[in-house]
Design an enzyme around this catalytic site. Sequence first.
Site: not given
Length: 319
Positions: A146-148, A248
């Site tokens: 998962l993205d930060k 996103r």
Amino acid sequence: MNTEAPKSKVQLVTIDEDNVGQRIDNFLLTKLKGVPKSMIYRIVRKGEVRVNKKRIKPEYKLQDGDIVRVPPVRMADKEERPGPSAKLSKVSQLEDRILFEDKHLIVLNKPAGLAVHGGSGVDFGIIEAMRSLRPTQKFLELAHRLDKDTSGVLLIAKKRSALRHLHDQLRFKKMQKDYQALVKGTWQARDKAIKAPLLKLTLKSGERIVRVNQEGKECETRFKIIQRYQGSTLVQASPVTGRTHQIRVHCQYTGHPIACDEKYSEQKYDDSIRALGLNRLFLHAAQLRFTHPGTEEVMIVKAPLDPVLIKTLDKLVKV
């Protein structure tokens, strides 16, 4: 996996089911922590590493019962960086975010703001923190990422066999991930599936971003409207493919960037949302549907929204 000699001498390692199918070079990188890849390939090429007393190539895949000869390797003078303390608040708090755990895997509700792994200026990430919390666990690896700045359901395998099983589900699109995102404006009901190829780019500043580009990789995200608000829409986003920043960028591409997305959102919209108290990207991996790697049972795990996300929604006006 049984080791018959101390690390300072030749090791004879018997491969068990947790390492079956793993490439010998990757196995050695894990076994000989801190040893550079170049040295790993050199000792394999020179025949210092043997499997069942025979020379092998770096791409050789381990079989159950293989006996691997691991030669003594002089470690770099610089010691391997120790993991974070289990007493550190960011680490200890992860214990309360475990949604499910058994001998095969851990399902975590990842907090926003913490990378999944260390590196590139990040001292430690989720995986290093979990290894500190589970110091006796021999094997612990991320099944996906998962993205930060994204929170929500994250799978961590406790066995190599479980990791392979979960990777197969991802590869053959048998795992369903459902995210929740607050986006700018009124999402159109007709936009149920966004198919737009994505290409990774590096700007002159060195920043890495992703753009919709016909030269990029095929990509698809499916969307459902959860709730409309004045100036915003809460949507469910379910990626069919798993590209970097996919949700996103697809949201930005449709003209509805995600709230407080520092890379892809719009300043004016973000300012209005930040005024409500939101201080992070509004993207949350809310639900994951997968097959348990041990029991073959279909599991649906849900991660509750963080309080700051709930409070933001409560301050918006429904339409």
